[in-house]
Scaffold this motif. Structure first.
Motif, PDB file in Angstrom:
ATOM      1  N   ARG A  33       0.835  -1.211   0.000  1.00  0.00           N
ATOM      2  CA  ARG A  33       0.000   0.000   0.000  1.00  0.00           C
ATOM      3  C   ARG A  33       0.862   1.250   0.000  1.00  0.00           C
ATOM      4  NH1 ARG A  33      -2.940  -2.534   4.370  1.00  0.00           N
ATOM      5  NH2 ARG A  33      -4.724  -3.739   3.572  1.00  0.00           N
ATOM      6  N   ALA A  34       1.887   1.233   0.857  1.00  0.00           N
ATOM      7  CA  ALA A  34       2.789   2.388   0.922  1.00  0.00           C
ATOM      8  C   ALA A  34       3.491   2.599  -0.414  1.00  0.00           C
ATOM      9  CB  ALA A  34       3.816   2.185   2.037  1.00  0.00           C
ATOM     10  N   ASN A  35       3.956   1.512  -1.027  1.00  0.00           N
ATOM     11  CA  ASN A  35       4.631   1.631  -2.318  1.00  0.00           C
ATOM     12  C   ASN A  35       3.691   2.124  -3.406  1.00  0.00           C
ATOM     13  OD1 ASN A  35       7.372   1.001  -1.944  1.00  0.00           O
ATOM     14  ND2 ASN A  35       6.943  -1.185  -1.849  1.00  0.00           N
ATOM     15  N   PHE A  36       2.434   1.678  -3.368  1.00  0.00           N
ATOM     16  CA  PHE A  36       1.467   2.109  -4.377  1.00  0.00           C
ATOM     17  C   PHE A  36       1.220   3.610  -4.277  1.00  0.00           C
ATOM     18  CE2 PHE A  36      -2.868   3.068  -5.729  1.00  0.00           C
ATOM     19  CZ  PHE A  36      -2.878   2.534  -7.012  1.00  0.00           C
ATOM     20  N   ILE A  37       1.049   4.093  -3.054  1.00  0.00           N
ATOM     21  CA  ILE A  37       0.814   5.528  -2.858  1.00  0.00           C
ATOM     22  C   ILE A  37       2.028   6.339  -3.297  1.00  0.00           C
ATOM     23  CG2 ILE A  37       0.432   7.319  -1.112  1.00  0.00           C
ATOM     24  CD1 ILE A  37      -1.181   5.230   0.473  1.00  0.00           C
ATOM     25  N   MET A  38       3.219   5.882  -2.894  1.00  0.00           N
ATOM     26  CA  MET A  38       4.435   6.611  -3.261  1.00  0.00           C
ATOM     27  C   MET A  38       4.678   6.578  -4.774  1.00  0.00           C
ATOM     28  SD  MET A  38       7.119   5.834  -0.122  1.00  0.00           S
ATOM     29  CE  MET A  38       6.831   4.070  -0.028  1.00  0.00           C
ATOM     30  N   THR A  39       4.371   5.454  -5.408  1.00  0.00           N
ATOM     31  CA  THR A  39       4.544   5.359  -6.860  1.00  0.00           C
ATOM     32  C   THR A  39       3.588   6.297  -7.584  1.00  0.00           C
ATOM     33  OG1 THR A  39       5.257   3.051  -6.682  1.00  0.00           O
ATOM     34  CG2 THR A  39       4.481   3.796  -8.832  1.00  0.00           C
ATOM     35  N   ALA A  40       2.354   6.388  -7.097  1.00  0.00           N
ATOM     36  CA  ALA A  40       1.382   7.292  -7.708  1.00  0.00           C
ATOM     37  C   ALA A  40       1.841   8.745  -7.605  1.00  0.00           C
ATOM     38  CB  ALA A  40       0.018   7.121  -7.039  1.00  0.00           C
ATOM     39  N   ILE A  41       2.361   9.130  -6.441  1.00  0.00           N
ATOM     40  CA  ILE A  41       2.848  10.499  -6.245  1.00  0.00           C
ATOM     41  C   ILE A  41       4.038  10.774  -7.158  1.00  0.00           C
ATOM     42  CG2 ILE A  41       3.886  12.097  -4.592  1.00  0.00           C
ATOM     43  CD1 ILE A  41       2.330  10.638  -2.400  1.00  0.00           C
ATOM     44  N   MET A  42       4.986   9.829  -7.214  1.00  0.00           N
ATOM     45  CA  MET A  42       6.167  10.012  -8.058  1.00  0.00           C
ATOM     46  C   MET A  42       5.789  10.111  -9.538  1.00  0.00           C
ATOM     47  SD  MET A  42       9.148   7.620  -6.351  1.00  0.00           S
ATOM     48  CE  MET A  42       8.138   6.155  -6.199  1.00  0.00           C
ATOM     49  N   SER A  43       4.846   9.286  -9.973  1.00  0.00           N
ATOM     50  CA  SER A  43       4.425   9.304 -11.373  1.00  0.00           C
ATOM     51  C   SER A  43       3.811  10.648 -11.738  1.00  0.00           C
ATOM     52  CB  SER A  43       3.416   8.180 -11.632  1.00  0.00           C
ATOM     53  OG  SER A  43       3.986   6.915 -11.370  1.00  0.00           O
ATOM     54  N   ALA A  44       3.001  11.191 -10.821  1.00  0.00           N
ATOM     55  CA  ALA A  44       2.365  12.485 -11.089  1.00  0.00           C
ATOM     56  C   ALA A  44       3.407  13.591 -11.234  1.00  0.00           C
ATOM     57  CB  ALA A  44       1.384  12.814  -9.961  1.00  0.00           C
ATOM     58  N   VAL A  45       4.419  13.583 -10.388  1.00  0.00           N
ATOM     59  CA  VAL A  45       5.443  14.626 -10.453  1.00  0.00           C
ATOM     60  C   VAL A  45       6.313  14.452 -11.696  1.00  0.00           C
ATOM     61  CG1 VAL A  45       7.466  15.591  -9.291  1.00  0.00           C
ATOM     62  CG2 VAL A  45       5.444  14.989  -7.967  1.00  0.00           C
ATOM     63  N   VAL A  46       6.580  13.210 -12.096  1.00  0.00           N
ATOM     64  CA  VAL A  46       7.360  12.978 -13.320  1.00  0.00           C
ATOM     65  C   VAL A  46       6.616  13.530 -14.529  1.00  0.00           C
ATOM     66  CG1 VAL A  46       8.186  11.196 -14.906  1.00  0.00           C
ATOM     67  CG2 VAL A  46       8.659  10.989 -12.468  1.00  0.00           C
ATOM     68  N   VAL A  47       5.309  13.262 -14.608  1.00  0.00           N
ATOM     69  CA  VAL A  47       4.504  13.805 -15.710  1.00  0.00           C
ATOM     70  C   VAL A  47       4.536  15.329 -15.678  1.00  0.00           C
ATOM     71  CG1 VAL A  47       2.164  14.003 -16.643  1.00  0.00           C
ATOM     72  CG2 VAL A  47       3.015  11.781 -15.852  1.00  0.00           C
ATOM     73  N   TRP A  48       4.411  15.891 -14.498  1.00  0.00           N
ATOM     74  CA  TRP A  48       4.463  17.352 -14.336  1.00  0.00           C
ATOM     75  C   TRP A  48       5.800  17.891 -14.841  1.00  0.00           C
ATOM     76  CZ3 TRP A  48       4.282  20.098  -8.886  1.00  0.00           C
ATOM     77  CH2 TRP A  48       4.246  21.498  -9.071  1.00  0.00           C
ATOM     78  N   PHE A  49       6.898  17.256 -14.432  1.00  0.00           N
ATOM     79  CA  PHE A  49       8.225  17.693 -14.858  1.00  0.00           C
ATOM     80  C   PHE A  49       8.357  17.644 -16.377  1.00  0.00           C
ATOM     81  CE2 PHE A  49      12.493  16.450 -16.239  1.00  0.00           C
ATOM     82  CZ  PHE A  49      13.238  17.525 -15.779  1.00  0.00           C
ATOM     83  N   VAL A  50       7.899  16.567 -16.993  1.00  0.00           N
ATOM     84  CA  VAL A  50       8.005  16.418 -18.447  1.00  0.00           C
ATOM     85  C   VAL A  50       7.233  17.522 -19.157  1.00  0.00           C
ATOM     86  CG1 VAL A  50       7.374  14.963 -20.418  1.00  0.00           C
ATOM     87  CG2 VAL A  50       8.431  13.935 -18.383  1.00  0.00           C
ATOM     88  N   LEU A  51       5.996  17.770 -18.726  1.00  0.00           N
ATOM     89  CA  LEU A  51       5.169  18.786 -19.382  1.00  0.00           C
ATOM     90  C   LEU A  51       5.759  20.189 -19.224  1.00  0.00           C
ATOM     91  CD1 LEU A  51       1.597  17.514 -18.395  1.00  0.00           C
ATOM     92  CD2 LEU A  51       2.784  17.241 -20.584  1.00  0.00           C
ATOM     93  N   VAL A  52       6.201  20.499 -18.013  1.00  0.00           N
ATOM     94  CA  VAL A  52       6.766  21.823 -17.755  1.00  0.00           C
ATOM     95  C   VAL A  52       8.071  22.018 -18.520  1.00  0.00           C
ATOM     96  CG1 VAL A  52       7.790  23.285 -15.972  1.00  0.00           C
ATOM     97  CG2 VAL A  52       5.645  22.112 -15.518  1.00  0.00           C
TER      98      VAL A  52
END
Length: 332
Positions: A33-52
């Motif tokens: 559960r902890a890994n799933f939550i952390m992976t979701a957060i990391m994925s969102a920031v990676v997408v944000w970084f790519v777009l910006v």
């Protein structure tokens, strides 16, 4: 450091080690559960970084384009020796995907899913690493002008996305470190558990499983202790190279095993490329990088190997008894 600069690094090390160990002690369901939550957060920031970053490049930042070969090969800046010296860090960043195999006993349909998960994680990780490094190099072309090489990605984030993205990436790097440590400790503790169950290590300690959480309690605690000691004694560069010492030996062994079994024993005449040339190339690439590890890392690795041989000699009575994974005496 960006959030709480006044807190000593050693205190952060102790707190994070305790938290990560606690997560693993509570079982794989909590860990997952902890890994799933952390992976979701990391994925969102990676997408944000790519777009910006893409938006910043199109507006004239850095190279001012999203398509360039310079991040892969820039003749005025290219040097083979620096590439090789940095490869140990790159390899260290990829290590861990093969640790999925240590969780086979906890997986659903492991014969099918473990192999698929290993390949999938390797591919996804590789794509994300290349994409972020590529965009970062375009956004900040001259790597020699970074204020600190250790915070290069943070500096790139600040350039393309300002303080908001800098804060998010700083936080996500911390989350990524925790997620990696949680998974690494889970995998390593299962490896110790397997060695304990097979009586290579003392079974009463390493093969013990918590009746409440179904976790190898003492193996998890042992990995936590090793992590804490290593955090105080090793720099990141030295830790990466020391880990790579064993990793490259293992990778070279895998390539040799492929040649020995599939080419020399099975001998399929139509598999010359896959069963000889590719593993042979893999062996020599690993050997070359292994040879370029620092002298300190090699000494650490050799001392560890000697300690392992000494312990093996003890188990086998001076190499007079064969090792049988399930047949060792209960004396260990």
């Amino acid at each position: 450091g960006h959030f709480f600069p006044g807190v000593p690094q050693g205190l952060w090390l102790v707190l994070f080690t305790l938290a990560i160990t606690a997560l693993n002690l509570f079982g794989l369901k909590v860990t997952n559960r902890a890994n799933f939550i952390m992976t979701a957060i990391m994925s969102a920031v990676v997408v944000w970084f790519v777009l910006v970053t893409v938006r910043a490049l199109l507006s004239g930042v850095g190279e001012g384009t999203v398509f360039s070969l310079k991040p892969f090969y820039n003749p005025p800046k290219f040097g083979f020796a620096p590439v090789i010296s940095a490869t140990s860090i790159a390899v260290f960043s990829f290590l861990g995907f093969d640790g999925i195999s240590t969780l086979a006993e906890d997986a659903h349909e492991p014969r099918r899913n473990i192999g698929r998960a290993t390949v999938l994680v390797c591919v996804i990780t590789g794509v994300l690493f290349v994409l972020q490094a590529y965009l970062g190099q375009l956004a900040w072309p001259d790597f020699s002008t970074y204020p600190k090489i250790e915070t290069a990605f943070l500096d790139v984030s600040h350039r393309v996305g300002g303080a908001t993205l800098l804060g998010a990436v700083t936080f996500i790097l911390m989350v990524a470190g925790v997620a990696s440590a949680v998974s690494g400790q889970a995998s390593a503790s299962r490896l110790l558990y397997g060695l304990g169950r097979d009586r290579i290590l003392p079974a009463s300690i390493f093969a013990y499983v918590s009746p409440k959480y179904s976790t190898p309690t003492f193996s998890v605690l042992m990995i936590g202790l090793v992590t804490l000691i290593g955090g105080f004694c090793f720099t990141f560069q030295l830790a990466a190279e020391a880990v790579n010492f064993g990793a490259f030996i293992g990778f070279m062994g895998v390539n040799v095993s492929v040649i020995r079994h599939y080419f020399l024993r099975v001998r399929p005449r139509d598999k010359f490329l896959r069963n000889l040339l590719l593993p042979l190339a893999g062996f020599f690439v690993c050997l070359y990088i292994f040879a370029n590890l620092s002298a300190t890392a090699k000494w650490i690795g050799m001392i560890w190997c000697v300690a392992g041989l000494a312990y093996l000699a003890f188990l086998t009575g001076g190499f007079r008894r064969p090792i049988s994974m399930l047949g060792l005496d209960n004396q260990v």
